[in-house]
Structures are given as structure tokens and as C-alpha cells.
Design an enzyme around this catalytic site. Structure first.
Site, PDB file in Angstrom:
ATOM      1  N   GLY A 146     -23.620   3.151  -4.953  1.00 36.80           N
ATOM      2  CA  GLY A 146     -22.480   3.535  -5.781  1.00 36.80           C
ATOM      3  C   GLY A 146     -22.052   2.364  -6.653  1.00 36.80           C
ATOM      4  O   GLY A 146     -22.860   1.490  -6.983  1.00 36.80           O
ATOM      5  N   ASN A 147     -20.771   2.355  -6.989  1.00 35.21           N
ATOM      6  CA  ASN A 147     -20.256   1.329  -7.917  1.00 35.21           C
ATOM      7  C   ASN A 147     -20.543  -0.093  -7.428  1.00 35.21           C
ATOM      8  O   ASN A 147     -21.071  -0.919  -8.171  1.00 35.21           O
ATOM      9  CB  ASN A 147     -18.747   1.554  -8.101  1.00 35.21           C
ATOM     10  CG  ASN A 147     -18.130   0.453  -8.935  1.00 35.21           C
ATOM     11  OD1 ASN A 147     -17.766  -0.592  -8.421  1.00 35.21           O
ATOM     12  ND2 ASN A 147     -18.051   0.664 -10.233  1.00 35.21           N
TER      13      ASN A 147
ATOM     14  N   LYS B 122       0.870  -1.191   0.000  1.00 37.54           N
ATOM     15  CA  LYS B 122       0.000   0.000   0.000  1.00 37.54           C
ATOM     16  C   LYS B 122       0.895   1.225   0.000  1.00 37.54           C
ATOM     17  O   LYS B 122       2.010   1.175   0.533  1.00 37.54           O
ATOM     18  CB  LYS B 122      -0.884   0.016   1.255  1.00 37.54           C
ATOM     19  CG  LYS B 122      -2.163   0.783   1.060  1.00 37.54           C
ATOM     20  CD  LYS B 122      -3.154  -0.077   0.298  1.00 37.54           C
ATOM     21  CE  LYS B 122      -4.496   0.529   0.130  1.00 37.54           C
ATOM     22  NZ  LYS B 122      -5.461  -0.450  -0.394  1.00 37.54           N
TER      23      LYS B 122
ATOM     24  N   GLY C  10     -26.010   1.906   0.353  1.00 35.72           N
ATOM     25  CA  GLY C  10     -25.160   2.475  -0.696  1.00 35.72           C
ATOM     26  C   GLY C  10     -25.825   2.291  -2.043  1.00 35.72           C
ATOM     27  O   GLY C  10     -26.632   1.363  -2.249  1.00 35.72           O
TER      28      GLY C  10
HETATM   29  P1  NAD Z   1     -18.977   4.828  -4.257  1.00 34.32           P
HETATM   30  O1  NAD Z   1     -18.339   6.092  -3.846  1.00 34.32           O
HETATM   31  O2  NAD Z   1     -19.184   4.533  -5.709  1.00 34.32           O
HETATM   32  O3  NAD Z   1     -20.434   4.698  -3.558  1.00 34.32           O
HETATM   33  C1  NAD Z   1     -20.607   4.861  -2.181  1.00 34.32           C
HETATM   34  C2  NAD Z   1     -22.118   4.858  -1.911  1.00 34.32           C
HETATM   35  O4  NAD Z   1     -22.303   4.894  -0.484  1.00 34.32           O
HETATM   36  C3  NAD Z   1     -22.849   6.068  -2.476  1.00 34.32           C
HETATM   37  O5  NAD Z   1     -24.107   5.649  -2.972  1.00 34.32           O
HETATM   38  C4  NAD Z   1     -23.045   6.958  -1.255  1.00 34.32           C
HETATM   39  O6  NAD Z   1     -24.196   7.810  -1.362  1.00 34.32           O
HETATM   40  C5  NAD Z   1     -23.261   5.906  -0.190  1.00 34.32           C
HETATM   41  N1  NAD Z   1     -23.077   6.395   1.174  1.00 34.32           N
HETATM   42  C6  NAD Z   1     -22.076   7.173   1.671  1.00 34.32           C
HETATM   43  N2  NAD Z   1     -22.300   7.438   2.965  1.00 34.32           N
HETATM   44  C7  NAD Z   1     -23.456   6.796   3.298  1.00 34.32           C
HETATM   45  C8  NAD Z   1     -24.206   6.666   4.491  1.00 34.32           C
HETATM   46  N3  NAD Z   1     -23.827   7.258   5.624  1.00 34.32           N
HETATM   47  N4  NAD Z   1     -25.360   5.934   4.457  1.00 34.32           N
HETATM   48  C9  NAD Z   1     -25.767   5.342   3.313  1.00 34.32           C
HETATM   49  N5  NAD Z   1     -25.083   5.411   2.158  1.00 34.32           N
HETATM   50  C10 NAD Z   1     -23.943   6.139   2.149  1.00 34.32           C
HETATM   51  O7  NAD Z   1     -18.094   3.674  -3.548  1.00 34.32           O
HETATM   52  P2  NAD Z   1     -17.943   2.151  -3.981  1.00 34.32           P
HETATM   53  O8  NAD Z   1     -16.804   2.056  -4.941  1.00 34.32           O
HETATM   54  O9  NAD Z   1     -19.257   1.594  -4.338  1.00 34.32           O
HETATM   55  O10 NAD Z   1     -17.402   1.528  -2.607  1.00 34.32           O
HETATM   56  C11 NAD Z   1     -18.279   1.226  -1.533  1.00 34.32           C
HETATM   57  C12 NAD Z   1     -17.511   0.465  -0.457  1.00 34.32           C
HETATM   58  O11 NAD Z   1     -16.920  -0.705  -1.018  1.00 34.32           O
HETATM   59  C13 NAD Z   1     -16.341   1.211   0.212  1.00 34.32           C
HETATM   60  O12 NAD Z   1     -16.255   0.767   1.547  1.00 34.32           O
HETATM   61  C14 NAD Z   1     -15.123   0.706  -0.548  1.00 34.32           C
HETATM   62  O13 NAD Z   1     -13.935   0.813   0.228  1.00 34.32           O
HETATM   63  C15 NAD Z   1     -15.526  -0.735  -0.747  1.00 34.32           C
HETATM   64  N6  NAD Z   1     -14.823  -1.397  -1.867  1.00 34.32           N
HETATM   65  C16 NAD Z   1     -14.925  -0.911  -3.125  1.00 34.32           C
HETATM   66  C17 NAD Z   1     -14.261  -1.562  -4.166  1.00 34.32           C
HETATM   67  C18 NAD Z   1     -14.402  -1.097  -5.594  1.00 34.32           C
HETATM   68  O14 NAD Z   1     -13.845  -1.767  -6.485  1.00 34.32           O
HETATM   69  N7  NAD Z   1     -15.127  -0.032  -5.884  1.00 34.32           N
HETATM   70  C19 NAD Z   1     -13.459  -2.691  -3.898  1.00 34.32           C
HETATM   71  C20 NAD Z   1     -13.387  -3.183  -2.579  1.00 34.32           C
HETATM   72  C21 NAD Z   1     -14.073  -2.511  -1.580  1.00 34.32           C
END
Ligand code: NAD
Length: 427
Positions: free
Chosen positions: A220-221, A106, A218
Site C-alpha cells: 500500500g502507501n 486523538k 504490504g
Molecule cells: P494501505 O491501506 O495503503 O496498505 C495496506 C497494505 O497492506 C495493502 O497492500 C494490503 O493488501 C496489505 N495487507 C493487508 N492485510 C494484509 C495481510 N494480512 N498480509 C499481507 N498484507 C496485507 O495502508 P498504509 O497507509 O500503507 O499503512 C500500512 C501500515 O502503516 C498501517 O499499520 C498504518 O497504520 C501504518 N502507518 C501508515 C502511515 C501513513 O502515513 N500511511 C503512517 C504511520 C503508520
């Protein structure tokens, strides 16, 4: 006075617990408790006003007995070397659990990219690579994006590396744009991986996906792609939640006959925030931010933030919930985890449930090293096989040793790394 949270102390405590379960001897314990190597360096950057600012950067290579170190680079004003150490250690375990031939690393820079122009960010990225070029590379340590870094930052870093070494080395870094060395399937990989593990868990519980419902934190992605595949399998998502930037709080949106993914995507911004007014027009019930957790569904998928299911709210998880699949990192606190496992809820731990992301990054690395790129179907087919195999390894170990999935996953991950260190003759 309460002691400030230290992620590395937590990672070491978790490791000690697994080392006890594995009855590891003194020397592998001493080796695996700490990083193998760390680089701390200063990065002078010429700012737009022609002054020079010096940033602090880190790269931690926790362990590379199983292959090149792999892990992201964060840009964050509160970055500390202990956070980077913890994240590097967790990457070692995650890569090992998925049986990827990679170690854990990291990196970070103490900075706030919001305060930097694009030109300053580019010079910072290039400066990071100049300090480390001899200590990273396709055969030794492969960085990736993380908090506040993106595909553009990766491309600048690659360009600097290739300028220094005078050739094309797309396998030096992952998270690149598709068409510039990135992999198809990466955007879907984490959410799909979550659902591959849910599908296997349902099979073992002898429940058909079409008879199940889910509620998700959530949008998001990770959440959107998890919903996409879960719906393809026949499942119904009845509730999602997200952060509302304007209201400064989160809301849940419910439709008892099932949310419509494409319809919701159409009213969602790029940060995963759903437009409240448009959701109401489309007939969604708006509920409180925590309502996603209390729904009477079969499956909960926290896919937003850490520390969301805790001692205060774990008892409000409905009795109907059979599976919690951790899409986010660290969404369940240890005491909530114990409470829910005691109640018979199957918790698929984060470093298994969300490992589709790092698995696809590994595929990107392989494709880049070959300079030959696979179709989306090939990538997602390989992803399914890798994540499913890891899930089956974990559930077999859990039933053989009567462990939770989380403990079984840790035992597998740490023992593979300890074995690699011993077979190399290190300990
Ligand atoms: P993102 O930024 O695309 O989406 C995050 C979502 O969470 C959004 O819809 C946001 O509105 C919502 N959110 C934020 N605060 C909130 C709250 N208090 N209550 C409800 N919803 C809330 O992020 P992502 O890429 O979807 O990642 C989400 C999680 O998955 C994170 O913990 C990230 O570390 C983990 N993760 C992501 C990946 C990846 O490839 N994207 C890989 C491993 C782990």
C-alpha cells in the site's frame, strides 16, 4: 475467562516500564499516565430520511507541554474511549521523539461510515467540530485523518471551523488535499521516512545499500514509497505480500532478481491488492501469505498490519536478516521483539520508523499557518533531516545506555515531555 485487550492498559504498562528506566518521581508519573483533558460529547445528525441519530464523539488531549496536541480522528463502529486514550498517549511520545513542538491527541466517533451517505458524513464532520470548536484550533489542538477518515472529511471540518470563527484557519487541521492547504510530499512521507532510518542503520552497520535485499509485507502507501526510495539507494526488493480480497487471504509475490515497482503498481488496486493472474503473467512466483517473513534477505519491512511477527513465527525469520524496520504500527509482539533482539537483529521501532507521516503533517500545519507552501523537494529535504536526527539521537542513547532502539526511543520521548512539564512548573 481471558481479559479483553485494552489498548490504554497496554500504553500505561509501557509507560510504567519507561518511567522506571528514567526513575521518574511520583508527580510526573501521575500526570503522564493519564490524559490531561478529555471531551466526551453527543453529535445529533439529521439523517437523509429526516430522522435524527445521535453519535458519541471523543477528543483526548494526552499532553500539550511541548506544543499544540496533534492526532487523528477515527470513525469506527468499535471505537472506545480507551483506544482513543492509548492512541493519544502514543502520539505524545511520537511527536516528542521526532522533537516536533507538538503534544499528543486523538479523537473518534463511534460510527460506521460505510452505512452513511456522503451528506450524512458531512453533517457528522460538521457536528464534531461544532461540539469542540472552542477546545481545538491551530494553537491548541490540530486534528488529522485516521482510520476511515480522509481529506474530504478534513476539508468539511475545516470549513465548519472557519464558518464558526469567520476567517481562514487552514492550520486548524491537516491531511487536507494539496491545493486546499495540504502539503506536497505527504503521500511519500511515511515510506520515505522508513527508508531514511534504514539508510542510517546500514551506515552504522557498514553495509552498502546496493549490497542488500529486502522483503516487505504490504503493497500500500507505506510499502510502495519505501520500495521507491530503497531502490533509488540501490537496494533490491525480492518479495512483497498483500491481502487478496477475492481469495480472503494474503499472498507473497517473489522475483529473485528484484520486483519492478512500476510494473507491480500497474497491476495493483487502490487498496494495495496485487492482481494474482497478472502477476503470474509477469513472471512473479506466488507464495503463501507468510513467505515474505522467511525470505533470505538483509532487511524486513512489515508495512501492513499489527501483530504480524509473533512468538509463533519469529524463529522462522532467516539468519540473514539484520534489520527489521517497522513501517506498520505494532507489527512485532513484545515476545517476538525480545527473541529477535537477543539474536542480534536491529529492530527500528514503529514510532521512529513510521514517524515520517506525522512529521510531514507538522510541516503541513506550519505551511498552513504561514499560508505559504513549500516545494516537494523542500518538504522531503526537511523530512530527511528531521527523521535522520531522530534516528541518530536514538542510536546514540541506545549505545550509551546499552538499550534496544525501542527502549532508547521511549526513554528519549518520555523524558523530553517530563522535562517540559517540569520546566513549565506543572510537576
Ligand atoms: P494501505 O491501506 O495503503 O496498505 C495496506 C497494505 O497492506 C495493502 O497492500 C494490503 O493488501 C496489505 N495487507 C493487508 N492485510 C494484509 C495481510 N494480512 N498480509 C499481507 N498484507 C496485507 O495502508 P498504509 O497507509 O500503507 O499503512 C500500512 C501500515 O502503516 C498501517 O499499520 C498504518 O497504520 C501504518 N502507518 C501508515 C502511515 C501513513 O502515513 N500511511 C503512517 C504511520 C503508520
Amino acid at each position: 475467562m481471558t481479559k479483553p485487550f485494552n489498548a490504554f492498559a497496554m500504553a500505561q504498562a509501557q509507560f510504567d516500564r519507561v518511567a522506571d528506566l528514567l526513575e521518574l518521581s511520583e508527580s510526573p508519573r501521575a500526570l503522564l499516565r493519564n490524559p490531561l483533558r478529555e471531551y466526551h460529547f453527543s453529535i445529533p445528525v439529521r439523517m437523509d430520511d429526516s430522522s435524527v441519530r445521535v453519535f458519541s464523539g471523543f477528543r483526548v488531549q494526552h499532553n500539550d507541554a511541548r506544543g499544540p496536541s496533534k492526532g487523528g480522528i477515527r470513525f469506527h463502529p468499535q471505537e472506545t474511549v480507551d483506544t482513543v486514550r492509548a492512541l493519544a498517549m502514543w502520539m505524545t511520545w511520537k511527536c516528542s521523539l521526532l522533537d516536533l513542538p507538538l503534544g499528543g491527541g486523538k479523537g473518534g466517533v463511534i460510527c460506521d461510515p460505510h452505512e452513511l451517505s456522503l451528506g450524512e458524513q458531512e453533517r457528522l464532520c460538521r457536528g464534531w467540530v461544532r461540539q469542540l470548536a472552542r477546545n481545538v484550533g491551530p494553537l491548541s489542538d490540530v486534528p488529522a485523518p485516521d482510520v476511515m477518515t480522509n481529506a474530504q472529511h478534513m476539508l468539511w471540518m475545516l470549513d465548519e471551523y472557519e464558518t464558526i470563527f469567520g476567517g481562514h484557519y487552514p492550520g486548524f487541521i491537516t491531511g487536507k488535499p494539496v491545493g486546499m492547504g495540504g502539503s506536497l510530499g505527504r503521500k511519500e512521507a511515511t515510506g520515505f521516512g522508513v527508508v531514511f532510518t534504514v539508510r542510517e542503520a546500514l551506515k552504522q552497520l557498514k553495509i552498502r545499500p546496493d549490497d542488500t535485499t529486502a522483503s516487505i509485507q504490504g503493497f500500500g502507501n507505506v510499502a510502495q514509497h519505501a520500495i521507491q526510495l530503497y531502490e533509488q539507494l540501490g537496494g533490491k526488493v525480492t518479495c512483497v505480500s498483500c491481502w487478496d480480497q477475492r481469495d480472503g487471504c494474503s499472498h507473497s509475490y517473489r522475483k529473485k532478481d528484484g520486483v519492478a515497482l512500476e510494473e507491480l503498481r500497474g497491476i495493483t488496486d487502490r487498496f494495495g491488492g496485487i492482481d494474482k493472474t497478472k502477476a503470474a503473467d509477469l513472471g512473479y512466483e506466488q507464495l503463501g501469505g507468510d513467505a515474505w517473513l522467511t525470505q533470505e534477505v538483509d532487511i524486513l519491512i512489515p508495512a501492513a498490519l499489527e501483530n504480524q511477527i509473533n512468538a509463533d513465527n519469529a524463529s522462522s525469520v532467516s539468519k540473514s536478516v539484520k534489520i527489521i524496520a517497522e513501517g506498520a504500527n505494532g507489527p512485532t509482539t513484545p515476545d517476538a521483539n525480545d527473541q529477535l533482539v537477543e539474536r542480534g537483529v536491529l529492530i527500528i521501532p514503529d514510532f521512529l520508523a513510521n514517524a515520517g507521516g506525522v512529521t510531514c503533517s507538522y510541516f503541513e500545519q506550519v505551511q498552513s499557518n504561514m499560508n505559504y507552501y513549500w516545494t516537494r523537494d523542500e518538504v522531503l529535504g526537511k523530512l530527511d533531516r528531521t527523521v535522520t536526527a531522530a534516528y541518530l539521537d536514538v542510536s546514540e542513547m541506545a549505545s550509551r545506555r546499552e538499550l534496544s532502539l525501542r527502549d532508547a526511543a521511549s526513554v528519549i520521548a518520555v523524558s523530553r515531555v517530563a522535562t517540559a512539564c517540569s520546566e513549565r512548573g506543572w510537576v
